[in-house]
Design an enzyme around this catalytic site. Structure first.
Site, mmCIF file in Angstrom:
data_model
loop_
_atom_site.group_PDB
_atom_site.id
_atom_site.type_symbol
_atom_site.label_atom_id
_atom_site.label_comp_id
_atom_site.label_asym_id
_atom_site.label_seq_id
_atom_site.Cartn_x
_atom_site.Cartn_y
_atom_site.Cartn_z
ATOM 1 N N HIS A 42 -52.960 -19.274 -18.651
ATOM 2 C CA HIS A 42 -53.584 -20.406 -18.046
ATOM 3 C C HIS A 42 -52.822 -21.692 -18.298
ATOM 4 O O HIS A 42 -52.267 -21.763 -19.499
ATOM 5 C CB HIS A 42 -55.108 -20.599 -18.412
ATOM 6 C CG HIS A 42 -56.074 -19.366 -17.766
ATOM 7 N ND1 HIS A 42 -57.167 -19.049 -18.469
ATOM 8 C CD2 HIS A 42 -56.169 -19.221 -16.285
ATOM 9 C CE1 HIS A 42 -57.978 -18.382 -17.465
ATOM 10 N NE2 HIS A 42 -57.067 -18.441 -16.388
ATOM 11 N N ASP A 101 -57.802 -17.710 -25.884
ATOM 12 C CA ASP A 101 -59.097 -17.775 -25.455
ATOM 13 C C ASP A 101 -59.723 -16.285 -25.495
ATOM 14 O O ASP A 101 -59.246 -15.468 -24.922
ATOM 15 C CB ASP A 101 -59.408 -18.265 -24.030
ATOM 16 C CG ASP A 101 -58.703 -19.830 -23.978
ATOM 17 O OD1 ASP A 101 -58.233 -20.377 -24.936
ATOM 18 O OD2 ASP A 101 -58.972 -20.459 -22.708
ATOM 19 N N ASP A 119 -53.518 -24.597 -19.578
ATOM 20 C CA ASP A 119 -53.530 -25.311 -20.581
ATOM 21 C C ASP A 119 -53.182 -24.810 -21.876
ATOM 22 O O ASP A 119 -53.279 -25.262 -23.073
ATOM 23 C CB ASP A 119 -55.173 -25.693 -21.058
ATOM 24 C CG ASP A 119 -56.093 -24.537 -20.862
ATOM 25 O OD1 ASP A 119 -55.818 -23.633 -20.160
ATOM 26 O OD2 ASP A 119 -56.926 -24.560 -21.606
ATOM 27 N N HIS A 162 -51.912 -16.562 -23.114
ATOM 28 C CA HIS A 162 -52.139 -16.163 -21.687
ATOM 29 C C HIS A 162 -51.608 -17.392 -20.802
ATOM 30 O O HIS A 162 -51.044 -18.251 -20.924
ATOM 31 C CB HIS A 162 -53.632 -16.067 -21.352
ATOM 32 C CG HIS A 162 -54.477 -17.112 -21.683
ATOM 33 N ND1 HIS A 162 -54.588 -17.738 -22.770
ATOM 34 C CD2 HIS A 162 -55.297 -17.798 -20.865
ATOM 35 C CE1 HIS A 162 -55.591 -18.616 -22.672
ATOM 36 N NE2 HIS A 162 -56.127 -18.812 -21.319
#
Lengths: 302, 302
Positions: B62, B210, B64, B60
């Site tokens: 994000h 996540d 990090d 994804h």
């Protein structure tokens, strides 16, 4: 002024070397200059408080000078930052950062102000009562600026013994520090020079990376206390410097000499060479006060 | 299969911990899974050859999990890569990476192929004669996929003693390995099972990060040899896990148990806790075979 080198090697981050980033501490500011990948880890390593960084200056949009910025901007959010963050850099930087944040649906919860640059002339980009920051237009493969940080000339220093001798009321002290003469009750003029000392000499720092040899910058950086000038290559790779619009150590030294700077710091070394000492050796043939940047190294100049 | 954890901590890169990235070595492939900031330095540190990475899977968008990707793509160019690079990730990833490269006027000199994902169903994203990779739709704050890596069932193994006993000509060996029976010259049928052994059991690995607790993934990851499941929080922060769409160690363990996986590896730890051992302690209350990811740690599973 105190300069801390977070990274000063060309091209890609490696296990022991970091791409360009540095912090300039001056008059309670912590200016971050360039932000290669890994800059936020380098900031932690050198115990520089993230909350003290309010202004970030980006020279150009090659990855080794700004790929650490999206992560740093995101980390500020995670740390609960509320203060405004100002980013100065080439046109396009706003769209790049905002796009990456939007993709992650993670806009900042603090004000993020972009100051996009596109002029080919040196311009004032930041000013407060103690400091100015001007761009230094450089000559690289894409639009690039260096940055000139200058302290303003401060107030004159009160000569306490003299003002007591003339029994001058404290109410006049501020005017005296601003350079005014004093007229006594009997009409006698006491010249300001008799009551004050010269203010401390303002300090100046010029960051110039990345750039080909560009003598046109000399008038802008004339007599700065410290010049950081890129030296990607040694003399034997002059052809590569020309082709990639970088400088050699000797070219950096010629700029330093022509500008009569106080100190030259070299950086942005290509990792092809066995030792960065070679850069100092070559530059020292042209200019005396040469120092080598290295990751984690600090320089103080006054 | 050999899994090397390059980074397994949540949120921001720190001096001693890295954001998500891992390398799965399987059947001569080096699959890179997620690419947080600093991944290229981690690759160097663990002596993983950049040239062996041809497929990168991004869960994804994000920071990090992908802020290390622009730098890695640029470094491949500097290293003179010529081979095609395939990137699998959420819709938007192509625009993000290409925009950053265009800003630097530094397009790759090797073919860069994006495979953008937007389906909410598990889908096949990569296949060759030995491996398949499917997405595992996860439940996070933005569109997110895990990835399921499965070896295909190989050919049957020749029972050399048996084929010699029946004096079978070598010309038939390939057919036998593919499962065919043999008819001898006198019309006798020798069943394949008498001539071969079962092929080695195919290995499988599921990466899930996540995600909030999502039992709907259980049928997709049923009986995998190894499940990496995020465990950002401990039980005491279940409310935070729910709010931020992450999982607790116990929730990860419930998924592992329901899916009857062979081994569970936990990761994506919040850095608020004094020791990652706490994650193992909690997960072990629900599921026996729990291991802890940590930066630089490798796991082999067959």
């Amino acid at each position: 002024m105190k300069l801390t080198i977070l990274g000063c090697y060309a091209a890609t981050p490696r296990t022991l070397t970091n791409p360009t980033s540095q912090v300039l501490e001056v008059k309670n500011h912590m200016f971050l200059i360039d932000c290669g990948e890994g800059t936020q880890v380098q900031l932690r390593k050198h115990k520089i408080k993230f909350s003290r960084i309010n202004h970030i200056f980006i020279s150009h949009l090659h990855g080794d000078h700004f790929f650490g910025l999206p992560g740093l901007v995101s980390t500020f959010r995670l740390l609960g930052r509320e203060k405004e963050l100002n980013i100065y850099g080439p046109k396009g930087i706003k769209e790049a950062i905002t796009m990456l944040l939007k993709l992650g649906d993670s806009w900042t919860n603090y004000p993020l102000r972009f100051h996009e640059l596109s002029s080919g002339e040196s311009e004032l980009v930041y000013e407060d009562d103690k400091i100015t920051v001007h761009t230094i237009p450089l000559d690289h493969r894409i639009y690039t600026n260096g940055f000139l940080f200058k302290e303003k000339l401060g107030e004159r220093k009160l000569n306490i013994e003299a003002v007591r001798y003339y029994e001058i009321d404290k109410a006049y002290y501020n005017n005296i520090k601003r350079g005014r003469d004093i007229v006594t009750e009997i009409g006698e003029i006491i010249p300001n020079k008799a009551l004050t000392f010269d203010p401390p000499k303002p300090t100046s720092y010029a960051f110039c990376s990345d750039t080909a040899y560009k003598p046109e910058i000399v008038p802008i950086i004339k007599q700065v206390d410290c010049l950081y000038h890129e030296a990607t290559f040694l003399e034997s790779e002059t052809h590569l410097a020309k082709k990639t619009k970088h400088s050699t150590a000797i070219q950096a030294a010629i700029i330093a000499k022509e500008a009569s700077v106080n100190k030259l710091i070299l950086g942005h070394y290509s990792t092809r060479y066995p030792s960065i000492q070679l850069f100092k050796e070559e530059a020292s043939q042209v200019f005396d006060q040469v120092e080598l940047a290295d990751d984690g190294k600090s320089f103080e100049f006054i």
